[in-house]
Scaffold this motif. Structure first.
Motif, PDB file in Angstrom:
ATOM      1  N   GLN A  21      21.746  38.125  42.529  1.00  0.00           N
ATOM      2  CA  GLN A  21      22.587  39.277  42.847  1.00  0.00           C
ATOM      3  C   GLN A  21      22.842  39.388  44.343  1.00  0.00           C
ATOM      4  O   GLN A  21      23.941  39.770  44.769  1.00  0.00           O
ATOM      5  CB  GLN A  21      21.949  40.572  42.319  1.00  0.00           C
ATOM      6  CG  GLN A  21      22.850  41.792  42.438  1.00  0.00           C
ATOM      7  CD  GLN A  21      24.173  41.626  41.713  1.00  0.00           C
ATOM      8  OE1 GLN A  21      24.196  41.288  40.526  1.00  0.00           O
ATOM      9  NE2 GLN A  21      25.284  41.842  42.414  1.00  0.00           N
ATOM     10  N   ASN A  61      26.444  39.536  46.156  1.00  0.00           N
ATOM     11  CA  ASN A  61      26.819  40.563  47.123  1.00  0.00           C
ATOM     12  C   ASN A  61      27.368  39.934  48.404  1.00  0.00           C
ATOM     13  O   ASN A  61      28.353  40.415  48.981  1.00  0.00           O
ATOM     14  CB  ASN A  61      25.616  41.445  47.460  1.00  0.00           C
ATOM     15  CG  ASN A  61      25.144  42.281  46.282  1.00  0.00           C
ATOM     16  OD1 ASN A  61      25.880  42.461  45.304  1.00  0.00           O
ATOM     17  ND2 ASN A  61      23.922  42.772  46.353  1.00  0.00           N
ATOM     18  N   GLU A  81      30.934  38.779  48.028  1.00  0.00           N
ATOM     19  CA  GLU A  81      31.896  39.877  48.114  1.00  0.00           C
ATOM     20  C   GLU A  81      32.171  40.279  49.560  1.00  0.00           C
ATOM     21  O   GLU A  81      33.281  40.716  49.891  1.00  0.00           O
ATOM     22  CB  GLU A  81      31.378  41.098  47.340  1.00  0.00           C
ATOM     23  CG  GLU A  81      31.411  40.946  45.832  1.00  0.00           C
ATOM     24  CD  GLU A  81      31.006  42.233  45.126  1.00  0.00           C
ATOM     25  OE1 GLU A  81      30.777  43.252  45.823  1.00  0.00           O
ATOM     26  OE2 GLU A  81      30.922  42.219  43.892  1.00  0.00           O
ATOM     27  N   GLU A  82      31.173  40.105  50.425  1.00  0.00           N
ATOM     28  CA  GLU A  82      31.278  40.580  51.805  1.00  0.00           C
ATOM     29  C   GLU A  82      31.779  39.505  52.773  1.00  0.00           C
ATOM     30  O   GLU A  82      31.910  39.761  53.971  1.00  0.00           O
ATOM     31  CB  GLU A  82      29.908  41.074  52.271  1.00  0.00           C
ATOM     32  CG  GLU A  82      29.387  42.269  51.469  1.00  0.00           C
ATOM     33  CD  GLU A  82      27.912  42.542  51.725  1.00  0.00           C
ATOM     34  OE1 GLU A  82      27.316  41.815  52.557  1.00  0.00           O
ATOM     35  OE2 GLU A  82      27.364  43.465  51.090  1.00  0.00           O
TER      36      GLU A  82
END
Length: 297
Positions: free
Chosen positions: A85, A89, A92-93
């Motif tokens: 996860q 994350n 996505e960033e």
């Protein structure tokens, strides 16, 4: 996929003596490897000491490298971890503009089952906006991705290749024999690349290309004889690169060549005096051999 056939260099992250990122040296290294004929750059692989950089530092190095490169060659970004996860994350960033592929190391320390490795990579490939290259390096992760696992993941539409650094030639042969035609088998070990070429490997992501891009490029792009000759030139110096862990050795070598400081971040320690002496001696031998080859040529 065709963009990433050939020689990739796993760029180091140069540091000033105060351990801040040395961007002028990073630019110098990028120009050095471009002049040496590499085919693409890998930013934030394990050679970049990515485990010791903050999330912001990683993104800053990517942005700077992209700015220096100016689209002259493909760019691969390294992003992996042992918490799936957290990797998602980070995806996505991250700004993937100008990035051609993601290099993601197999989860380390947790020692997941093959099923866990498959699910980890499928989650990354499903979420990643660019194609994914797998990275198997049991010496760092303490778990091996089997040929069966690699071949299973090769069927995913967003997984395009494998950087194989297991040192297991039979495993590599199984992958080469059964992989889809559009799946890249990439050597993760400079010294066995000639052997992997013979069974169908399409390239190499190299540590020593930071220092000797032209020699490494000739291993990939030369015929069988020149490939062997270039590999044999590195027999003395290559093991020294890993004696006190990567990139400790190559940073000592690059300092000798005037490319960057001999500085790493803890828990790595800079190369010992004894190791540096042997690296410099091997580099001098290699330089003399290169001069003799030029004179003969």
């Amino acid at each position: 996929m065709k963009k990433l056939i050939g020689t990739g260099v796993a760029l180091v992250t140069p540091f000033h003596t105060d351990l801040s990122i040395d961007y002028p040296s990073l630019q110098r290294i990028i120009e050095h490897v471009l002049q040496g004929g590499v085919d693409y750059l890998v930013v934030m692989g394990t050679t970049a000491e990515s485990a010791t950089l903050s999330s912001k530092e990683k993104k800053d190095v990517l942005a700077f490298s992209r700015k220096v490169l100016k689209g002259r060659l493909p760019l691969v970004y390294g992003l992996g971890g042992n918490a799936t996860q957290a990797v998602l994350n980070e995806l996505e960033e991250t700004d993937f503009s100008g990035v051609d592929a993601l290099l993601s190391v197999s989860p380390y320390y947790n020692k997941p089952s093959q099923s866990g490795i498959i699910q980890h990579y499928e989650a990354i490939a499903d979420a990643c906006p660019v194609p994914v290259i797998l990275y198997n390096v049991p010496g760092r992760t303490m778990s091996n991705m089997t040929a069966a696992t690699t071949l299973h993941l090769a069927e995913h539409p967003n997984i395009i290749g494998m950087k194989e650094a297991s040192g297991n030639l039979e495993q590599c042969m199984q992958i080469a024999h059964k992989k889809p035609d559009d799946f890249l088998l990439i050597s993760g070990d400079d010294m066995i690349t000639t052997a992997l070429k013979a069974i169908g490997a399409e390239g190499l992501i190299s540590v020593l290309a930071n220092a000797y891009p032209a020699i490494i490029s000739s291993i990939i792009h030369g015929d069988s004889e020149s490939s062997k000759k270039s590999t044999f030139k590195l027999l003395e110096i290559n093991p020294l690169m890993y004696e006190e862990s990567n990139p400790v050795g190559v940073k000592c070598l690059m300092n000798h060549l005037g490319l960057c400081e001999n500085t790493v971040r803890l828990p790595l320690a800079a190369a010992s005096e004894n190791l540096c002496e042997r690296i410099i001696s091997a580099a001098n031998h290699l330089e003399k051999e290169q001069v003799m080859d030029t004179q003969v040529g």
